[in-house]
Design a protein around this motif. Structure first.
Motif, PDB file in Angstrom:
ATOM      1  N   ARG A 196     -15.043 -55.669  19.923  1.00 13.91           N
ATOM      2  CA  ARG A 196     -14.508 -54.406  20.057  1.00 13.91           C
ATOM      3  C   ARG A 196     -12.893 -54.125  19.527  1.00 13.91           C
ATOM      4  NH1 ARG A 196     -11.085 -56.547  26.218  1.00 13.91           N
ATOM      5  NH2 ARG A 196      -9.494 -57.866  25.056  1.00 13.91           N
ATOM      6  N   SER A 197     -12.185 -55.302  19.358  1.00 15.81           N
ATOM      7  CA  SER A 197     -11.045 -53.679  18.865  1.00 15.81           C
ATOM      8  C   SER A 197     -10.974 -54.233  17.203  1.00 15.81           C
ATOM      9  CB  SER A 197      -9.837 -54.895  19.600  1.00 15.81           C
ATOM     10  OG  SER A 197     -10.669 -55.718  19.220  1.00 15.81           O
ATOM     11  N   PHE A 198     -12.164 -55.143  16.244  1.00 18.22           N
ATOM     12  CA  PHE A 198     -11.982 -55.067  15.108  1.00 18.22           C
ATOM     13  C   PHE A 198     -12.391 -54.176  14.509  1.00 18.22           C
ATOM     14  CE2 PHE A 198     -13.702 -56.911  11.222  1.00 18.22           C
ATOM     15  CZ  PHE A 198     -12.013 -57.226  10.651  1.00 18.22           C
ATOM     16  N   VAL A 199     -13.696 -53.829  14.970  1.00 20.20           N
ATOM     17  CA  VAL A 199     -14.965 -52.987  14.910  1.00 20.20           C
ATOM     18  C   VAL A 199     -14.326 -51.239  14.039  1.00 20.20           C
ATOM     19  CG1 VAL A 199     -17.169 -51.902  14.952  1.00 20.20           C
ATOM     20  CG2 VAL A 199     -16.766 -54.107  14.562  1.00 20.20           C
ATOM     21  N   PRO A 200     -13.318 -50.520  15.581  1.00 23.25           N
ATOM     22  CA  PRO A 200     -12.768 -49.605  15.461  1.00 23.25           C
ATOM     23  C   PRO A 200     -11.359 -49.936  14.469  1.00 23.25           C
ATOM     24  CG  PRO A 200     -13.726 -50.330  17.854  1.00 23.25           C
ATOM     25  CD  PRO A 200     -13.933 -51.425  17.371  1.00 23.25           C
ATOM     26  N   VAL A 201     -11.234 -50.591  14.463  1.00 23.09           N
ATOM     27  CA  VAL A 201      -9.809 -50.448  13.417  1.00 23.09           C
ATOM     28  C   VAL A 201     -10.394 -50.515  12.340  1.00 23.09           C
ATOM     29  CG1 VAL A 201      -7.280 -51.942  12.829  1.00 23.09           C
ATOM     30  CG2 VAL A 201      -8.002 -51.986  15.172  1.00 23.09           C
ATOM     31  N   PHE A 210     -16.295 -59.374  27.747  1.00 19.00           N
ATOM     32  CA  PHE A 210     -16.009 -57.339  27.031  1.00 19.00           C
ATOM     33  C   PHE A 210     -17.309 -57.555  25.854  1.00 19.00           C
ATOM     34  CE2 PHE A 210     -12.370 -57.435  29.794  1.00 19.00           C
ATOM     35  CZ  PHE A 210     -12.070 -58.158  29.180  1.00 19.00           C
ATOM     36  N   THR A 211     -18.599 -57.503  26.627  1.00 17.56           N
ATOM     37  CA  THR A 211     -19.640 -57.682  25.110  1.00 17.56           C
ATOM     38  C   THR A 211     -20.207 -56.347  25.062  1.00 17.56           C
ATOM     39  OG1 THR A 211     -20.706 -59.146  25.671  1.00 17.56           O
ATOM     40  CG2 THR A 211     -19.703 -59.934  24.477  1.00 17.56           C
ATOM     41  N   VAL A 212     -19.568 -55.304  25.753  1.00 15.42           N
ATOM     42  CA  VAL A 212     -20.778 -54.021  26.178  1.00 15.42           C
ATOM     43  C   VAL A 212     -20.489 -53.742  24.916  1.00 15.42           C
ATOM     44  CG1 VAL A 212     -21.017 -52.128  27.952  1.00 15.42           C
ATOM     45  CG2 VAL A 212     -19.846 -54.228  28.969  1.00 15.42           C
ATOM     46  N   ARG A 213     -21.784 -53.691  24.313  1.00 16.92           N
ATOM     47  CA  ARG A 213     -21.767 -53.025  22.338  1.00 16.92           C
ATOM     48  C   ARG A 213     -21.804 -51.508  23.333  1.00 16.92           C
ATOM     49  NH1 ARG A 213     -25.794 -56.416  23.017  1.00 16.92           N
ATOM     50  NH2 ARG A 213     -25.543 -58.205  21.503  1.00 16.92           N
ATOM     51  N   PRO A 214     -21.896 -50.931  24.154  1.00 19.03           N
ATOM     52  CA  PRO A 214     -22.222 -48.848  24.386  1.00 19.03           C
ATOM     53  C   PRO A 214     -21.096 -49.018  24.288  1.00 19.03           C
ATOM     54  CG  PRO A 214     -23.752 -49.608  25.619  1.00 19.03           C
ATOM     55  CD  PRO A 214     -22.807 -51.136  25.053  1.00 19.03           C
ATOM     56  N   ARG A 215     -20.155 -49.003  24.699  1.00 19.26           N
ATOM     57  CA  ARG A 215     -18.669 -48.463  24.901  1.00 19.26           C
ATOM     58  C   ARG A 215     -17.720 -49.049  23.683  1.00 19.26           C
ATOM     59  NH1 ARG A 215     -16.804 -45.630  28.723  1.00 19.26           N
ATOM     60  NH2 ARG A 215     -14.850 -46.740  28.399  1.00 19.26           N
ATOM     61  N   ILE A 219     -15.694 -45.895  21.213  1.00 22.53           N
ATOM     62  CA  ILE A 219     -14.456 -46.802  20.430  1.00 22.53           C
ATOM     63  C   ILE A 219     -14.557 -46.279  19.403  1.00 22.53           C
ATOM     64  CG2 ILE A 219     -12.194 -47.760  20.418  1.00 22.53           C
ATOM     65  CD1 ILE A 219     -13.382 -47.045  23.665  1.00 22.53           C
ATOM     66  N   THR A 220     -15.271 -47.169  18.837  1.00 17.88           N
ATOM     67  CA  THR A 220     -15.213 -46.823  16.837  1.00 17.88           C
ATOM     68  C   THR A 220     -15.615 -45.328  17.161  1.00 17.88           C
ATOM     69  OG1 THR A 220     -16.945 -49.119  17.046  1.00 17.88           O
ATOM     70  CG2 THR A 220     -16.989 -47.840  15.034  1.00 17.88           C
ATOM     71  N   GLY A 221     -15.876 -44.581  17.452  1.00 24.97           N
ATOM     72  CA  GLY A 221     -16.593 -43.453  17.245  1.00 24.97           C
ATOM     73  C   GLY A 221     -15.710 -42.161  17.400  1.00 24.97           C
ATOM     74  N   LEU A 222     -14.408 -42.835  18.551  1.00 27.26           N
ATOM     75  CA  LEU A 222     -13.083 -42.288  18.434  1.00 27.26           C
ATOM     76  C   LEU A 222     -12.253 -42.717  17.729  1.00 27.26           C
ATOM     77  CD1 LEU A 222     -12.543 -42.829  22.425  1.00 27.26           C
ATOM     78  CD2 LEU A 222     -13.399 -40.396  21.238  1.00 27.26           C
TER      79      LEU A 222
END
Length: 612
Positions: free
Chosen positions: A203-208, A15-20, A24-27
């Motif tokens: 993947r989850s911490f940055v968007p939150v 789970f290290t796919v950066r574009p995704r 998600i961060t943009g959303l």
């Protein structure tokens, strides 16, 4: 080709796919802004219902019942009618609006693929506003978590996203609502990590965090940037006795948390035994609230004004005792009825009252200091989130110099709660619905070992050009220690396929004079690398439904070994050994040999091997 596939899949499994993550961060940025608006709308709605019911005026400012004298019939009947309306909304609208929000959000993440129905986003804040506005002793944060989570979930459901990405947006909305309500960005992120995400990954911490940041900035324009309960920390000088007494405050707070949690679920058990539909239970809980309101009217409602008095040292002894006894009882008993409302604000008030009462016995530090310690302790004990309790208290008051005693008090309460109770007020409800939830996080043992450390090295590989005959199959039959999978190599020494002893035997029995091992081989669906972690390999085995694979050296592409599913248990066995094997190291002349595998691990390994 197989090696490339294995490497790419393992990379995806990590789970290290950066574009995704960036998408998600943009959303999440948009979710944060909408979550802040939802928090403001809920607070205004609570204020409107409270003003209409208790003051008979049209006003949306947040006000508490009990500031003036109310007729006894209003104090008694308003919570009953509010509970009746909530029960009707739950039965004919959505049962998901029952409860205090966080267990429902957790259940959605665990079992519902992070999907929340749109009607929950509408009915939850309305039901919470009715429940709290008619005198319910609850907080707005639980419904805000559910509403903000529903906003993030609905956006995710509109798009083509995975369940984990939906979870991230759901939690982003929930944390955004929390941050906007209390002006507590770091506490909101910690709450998300400790209670909702079940992981700590970029993947989850940055968007939150991005969502919380937007919500906090938005709150500055909507509600201001001042702390919710400002405490004047001028003259705060802590001594060793103060720090020691923080332990006492923490232990008493933990005991209160244990008692309140026990009372909530004993009340839930009692309501479950009633011989009529659960739709009527919130009305009965409302009657309990009304009776408590006749004794202590200030225990009604969300109670932010009372928390402010407790944390600034302005509460009288009668108010402190009234809140400590009446608020604890009516909150615990009515919450067990399944009405709609949050737990944080009541916990703030109960913990603050306990600390304020102890502050009358303990040495004076600053006004409200011991109330802060009690607040952090009860949050740490009730929610089983000690760091969230500390940071919440600091961000609510901005008394940053009180960090250490708050940490001591919250940790002591958390330790006592963990020793006495199996589960917290949140996870107990999840367990009663037949789900298993762990709040203990540690490094995955599969992440600490590489394939080359546990594989079968230098396996008995076969050259694809070798002729099939009975002597070959007999020789392989005598080699009982080799894995079931046998790699087949080409002329250059690289893996060209795989076979098994059974396939070799079957092909030998019907092979022509020119038959070779290549005839008994099948394409290799998966090849792993010596530097793959066991966690990556476990993902690949799950993805391909395989239980073994050749291992190659990525440097030269040559075969290095074979790894099987039972080999992955090596990491688990190592973890068990480190946890349970005790030995004295210093002054020991001869090293203690490593313990033999436990019977449980041996049985698991044998069972896995027998299925191949």
């Amino acid at each position: 080709m197989s090696a490339k596939r294995g490497h790419a899949a393992a990379h995806l499994g990590d789970f290290t796919v950066r574009p995704r993550m960036l998408m998600i961060t943009g959303l999440a940025l948009a979710v944060g802004g909408v979550g802040a608006l939802a928090a403001l709308a809920l607070l205004r709605l609570i204020g409107l219902v409270t003003n209409l019911v208790f003051y008979q005026r049209w006003n949306v400012s947040l006000v508490a019942p009990g500031l003036v004298h109310h007729p006894w019939w209003l104090v008694l009947c308003a919570p009953v009618l509010g509970g009746l309306v909530v029960g009707l909304m739950a039965r004919y609208g959505s049962e998901k609006i029952r409860g205090h929000g966080m267990p429902e959000a957790i259940e959605s993440i665990l079992t519902g693929g992070s999907r929340i129905a749109p009607k929950v986003a509408l009915l939850k804040p309305i039901s919470a506003a009715i429940s709290i506005g008619t005198g319910g002793p609850f907080g707005a944060e639980g419904p805000i978590i559910m509403t903000g989570g529903a906003i993030g979930s609905m956006l995710a459901q509109l798009l083509r996203l995975s369940a984990d990405e939906r979870k991230t947006l759901l939690v982003s909305g929930a944390a955004a609502g929390m941050a906007a309500t209390f002006n507590s960005p770091l506490a909101a992120v910690l709450l998300a990590v400790e209670l909702l995400l079940f992981e700590w990954r970029p993947r989850s911490f940055v968007p939150v965090a991005a969502s919380v940041a937007v919500a906090t900035v938005s709150r500055g324009f909507l509600l201001g940037t001042a702390p919710v309960f400002p405490v004047d920390a001028t003259g705060l000088h802590l001594t060793a006795p103060d720090e020691a007494l923080a332990v006492v405050c923490g232990l008493t707070g933990g005991a209160l948390a244990v008692g309140a949690t026990w009372l909530v679920y004993r009340a839930e058990d009692a309501f479950a035994k009633l011989p009529f539909h659960w739709m009527w239970w919130p009305a009965i809980g409302g009657a309990i609230i009304g009776l408590g309101g006749l004794i202590e009217p200030r225990a009604l409602g969300v109670g932010y004004d009372v928390i402010d008095q407790l944390l600034t040292g302005r509460a009288t002894l009668s108010l402190i005792i009234g809140i400590l006894v009446v608020k604890t009882l009516i909150w615990s008993l009515s919450l067990g009825s399944g009405t709609s409302g949050g737990v944080l604000a009541p916990v703030f008030m109960i913990g603050g009252a306990l600390g304020a009462w102890e502050g009358m016995l303990f040495p004076h530090v600053i006004p409200g200091f011991w109330a802060m310690c009690g607040l952090a302790a009860v949050v740490g004990g009730v929610m089983r989130s000690p760091l969230t309790g500390v940071v919440f208290t600091l961000e609510l008051t901005h008394a940053w110099g009180a960090l250490l005693p708050l940490l001591v008090a919250s940790t002591a309460a958390y330790a006592l709660s963990a020793l006495v109770l199996k589960r917290s007020v949140l996870t107990e409800k999840i367990a009663r619905r037949g789900l298993h939830l762990t709040r203990e996080y540690s490094t995955d043992p599969l992440e600490t070992f590489f394939a080359h450390e546990v594989m079968h090295p230098c396996p008995h590989a076969l050259d694809s050009r070798t002729r099939l005959d009975q002597q070959l199959t007999d020789t392989l039959a005598d080699l009982a220690d080799i894995p079931r999978l046998i790699p087949v190599t080409g002329a250059d020494g690289t893996v060209s396929g795989i076979t098994t002893r059974r396939r070799l035997r079957d092909h030998t029995s019907r092979a022509t004079a020119n038959g070779t091992v290549a005839d008994a081989a099948e394409p290799c669906r998966l090849v792993v690398h010596t530097d793959h972690t066991l966690r990556q390999i476990a993902y690949l085995f799950a993805e391909t439904s395989l239980t073994s694979a050749p291992v190659i050296d990525p440097g030269n592409g040559r075969l290095a070994g074979v790894i099987t599913l039972p080999d992955l248990l090596h990491a688990r066995l190592h973890d068990l050994t480190e946890e349970h094997h005790r030995q004295r190291i210093l002054f020991q002349r001869t090293p203690t040999p490593a313990p033999a595998p436990s019977p449980a691990v041996t049985a698991v390994a044998a069972g896995a091997a027998s299925t191949e």
